[in-house]
Design a protein around this motif. Sequence first.
Motif, PDB file in Angstrom:
ATOM      1  N   TRP A  92      32.694  37.794  30.117  1.00 31.34           N
ATOM      2  CA  TRP A  92      32.060  36.479  29.917  1.00 31.34           C
ATOM      3  C   TRP A  92      32.817  35.417  30.727  1.00 31.34           C
ATOM      4  O   TRP A  92      32.374  34.304  30.899  1.00 31.34           O
ATOM      5  CB  TRP A  92      32.008  36.129  28.427  1.00 31.34           C
TER       6      TRP A  92
ATOM      7  N   THR B 252      32.878  40.215  25.838  1.00 29.66           N
ATOM      8  CA  THR B 252      32.038  40.069  24.648  1.00 29.66           C
ATOM      9  C   THR B 252      32.080  41.356  23.842  1.00 29.66           C
ATOM     10  O   THR B 252      32.604  42.370  24.286  1.00 29.66           O
ATOM     11  CB  THR B 252      30.570  39.812  25.028  1.00 29.66           C
TER      12      THR B 252
ATOM     13  N   LYS C  75      38.954  40.434  33.981  1.00 29.72           N
ATOM     14  CA  LYS C  75      38.128  39.849  32.939  1.00 29.72           C
ATOM     15  C   LYS C  75      39.014  39.012  32.029  1.00 29.72           C
ATOM     16  O   LYS C  75      40.059  39.476  31.576  1.00 29.72           O
ATOM     17  CB  LYS C  75      37.426  40.939  32.138  1.00 29.72           C
TER      18      LYS C  75
ATOM     19  N   TYR D  66      37.566  37.221  29.418  1.00 26.35           N
ATOM     20  CA  TYR D  66      36.934  37.193  28.102  1.00 26.35           C
ATOM     21  C   TYR D  66      35.884  38.298  28.087  1.00 26.35           C
ATOM     22  O   TYR D  66      35.069  38.387  29.003  1.00 26.35           O
ATOM     23  CB  TYR D  66      36.280  35.826  27.869  1.00 26.35           C
TER      24      TYR D  66
END
Lengths: 451, 84, 346
Positions: C233, C227, C223, C225
């Motif tokens: 994201w 949230t 990952k 990014y």
Amino acid sequence: MSTKKRYERPIITKYQSGLMNKFGSGPSAKAKTSIDEVAVSKLVEEYGSPLFVMSERQLRNNQQNAIRIFRTRYPKVQFAWSYKTNYLNAVCSVFHQEGSLAEVVSEFEYDKAKLLGIKGSNIIFNGPDKSRAALQKAIKDNAKIHIDHFDELYEIIDLCNSENLKANVAIRVNMDVGVYPLWDRFGFNYENGEAWQAIKRIMSEKSLKLTGLHTHIGTYMMTAEAYRIAASKLASLANSIKREFDIKLDYIDMGGGFASNNTLIGQYLPAEQIIPSMEQYADAISSGMFEMNATGSDLPALILETGRALVDNAGYLITTVLANKRLSTGRRAIIIDAGVNILFTSFWYKHKISPAQESGVHVEDSSLYGPLCMNIDLIRESILLPAVKKGEHLVIEDVGAYAMTQWMQFITMRPNVVMIMQDGTVELIRKSEALNYILDRELLPKQLKLK
Amino acid sequence: MVNFIIPENIAISESGFLFLAGTGETFTLNQIGKEIFNLIRSKSSEEEIINSIVNDYDIDKATAHKDFADFISQLKHYSILKEA
Amino acid sequence: MKIAVTGLNATDNPGPGVPVIRSLKMAKDFQGSIIGLAYDSLDPGIYMEGLVEKAYIIPYPSGGLEPLLERIKLIHEKEKLDLIIPTLDSELYGFVKLQPKLNQMGIKLFLPTLEQLNIRAKDNLFKFCEDNQIKVPKNFLVSSLHDLYLLSSKIKYPAVVKGIFYEAYIVNNFEEAEHSFNKLSAKWGYPIIIQEYLKGDEFNVVGLGDGTGRTVGAVPMRKLYITDKGKGWAGITIDDKTIIDLSKKIIEKTKWKSGLELEYIKSSETGEYFLLEINPRFPAWVYLAPSAGQNMPYALVKLAYGESVETFSSFKVGTIFVRSSWDLISDIKTFEQIAAIGEISI
């Protein structure tokens, strides 16, 4: 004469994202017009409302099904009817006719079973409360006494010695099966060696015969695996007993606690989607049992005290709508004539509730209140129901377990209970209470008599 | 006799879907709800509406009255109608 | 070939329906039409042009199986469905139970078994991993505030409080744990899982098992990014044999059937992978897999049809997904159609 259109209350529903949609709108919209082909309206007409209805057919189906499932997995299987779950004579008799022993947890239940014609040797006497008199009676009757604690064990030893009796006993064992909460308040603990200590004490007493081992790991168990662990721990105890004392046990009693189709409050998915099937419980128990160092006729019998899973779906409560209301928030409230005093189980279950007549497809989120003049009398906080008029009926399903033993008489009398027999006839099996039923027990001191 | 007014910018479709253009809220009404809504809109009085229901549907007047009152209170709750 | 796919809720907590459909449409030899099954009239998948041919509203699984089956029957009469791909966790128990009935109606499914669903259920995962020497963070199950209180000496803060189905919170003291416990139990029921908090980076794997123990495909992603709801994201496919081998081992030991997502945390102290969760369906980022060369949703369709599927041997490392918000414009008429009638042709 022109035929008029079927009426349905005018309804407006605000669209709210994330709420239940109406497509396939809940099972609650589907009418339950009859029980075992007997019309609900006819039952109410004859026996009044509220009305508990038991289905003989369903009871027998459940029992026969359970026997078949367990016997295909373990050679010797014996069911014992758990009286506390539902001790109406008619219900107990159906189970006894299907070959069940009686499993009782009090002297009251013990006497009830005896009066029904059950021999003492076919009664399992469980529970932490057995008076000396009750024990004496049970010992003389050759009942299967399941000892809960050391005080009881010593009481039995004392009784046997002083009156020269012989008792058939088993011990209840509690253990860690990976499920919370741990039911360690009943019986002798497995892990800390207490159970083994109790067994040694029994074996040292000539007046006692150790006939079996018993456990009951919890209630509404959502995992079958816990039963495998429990059965394998009892199997290991049985193996130790055989090794140390060279005796074969008559039976291993795995208790009950299987979940029924009722969904618990606070449970997201309906029970039907997540509870183990009877087959899964049976697989788990038999695989644990087979860890015993015995084969063929040397294997002890497997006793099961399943209550809820055999009786819950054979019981219905028919109730009548007393009023429709709007709460100050605009929310719909329905008041029915069955309260929490006769449906205790609504404190922890989301019972399936259906209208007893065709009511249109539009459902509205409603609160369902009982008739008691008390704020706690809430049968369901939120349920999707179609429009039901005053005087119409609702059928509350899966109420066969505990409702008819834990109910209480409060500001009104307990209602009739009927049984729909296999041949379709309806029999009254418990008469509704009359004022005299209460007054007979009351005494009024002379000086309090009103002139 | 009390009559009710429904603001102009409230639209209802054949399917009983109701849209409050002023607030953007949407609702669904069942068949009879839609009929009552349309009768109110065509300026029928309470008495006329109830007579029409009793005429068309298999229902007694007292029940029709009770349900109508409940429905009206719901419509008012949602600010869909005002009393004239 | 008519395939119905659920989970059109491509929202900030996205269901995997939309990416599953996009994956299918990406397959060169895919010929068929897609029916969307939605739970809410505002599920974005309904409003995406060219995604589904028709969309139907279906009742929530929490409303019981009978109404869901009735609704599917009705849709099946009109559409003659060949296959249903449920994509949400909470649906799976229901569809597994309905499987025999749906098969009888001529509808195929390719689902995990009940035992597999139970293995991955958060409360059993711990034991499964222990039996198979797979590292997991320490777990406690609690069913009441009393249980939580009894545990207070055993829990080291920060800790993670997790719902049985969804949602997790990081808590720093008992009061916060209590707060999250109440919040999660009210929403998802019991038990609640209290988990040891591990410091490290999150890695996820999307995989497909054919039910024999074979891993048809596995693509790991880091990952990039996350949230505030803990959703990835943006992410990137990575080259790490350890995580793929570990995932293959899990698929082998469970004989996993169907798509799945494995969530790991790589301890910043030891560099070891700890398994956090097995999600019994494709993740919402599954579209990354075909984009990197492993079209697992399409392979699942073939498996459901009983066709043989070759094992994917590689994927393009460094493939990135970036999720975006994109406003779809519609008209009240469309909304009315779906909200009041419950079905719509797109």
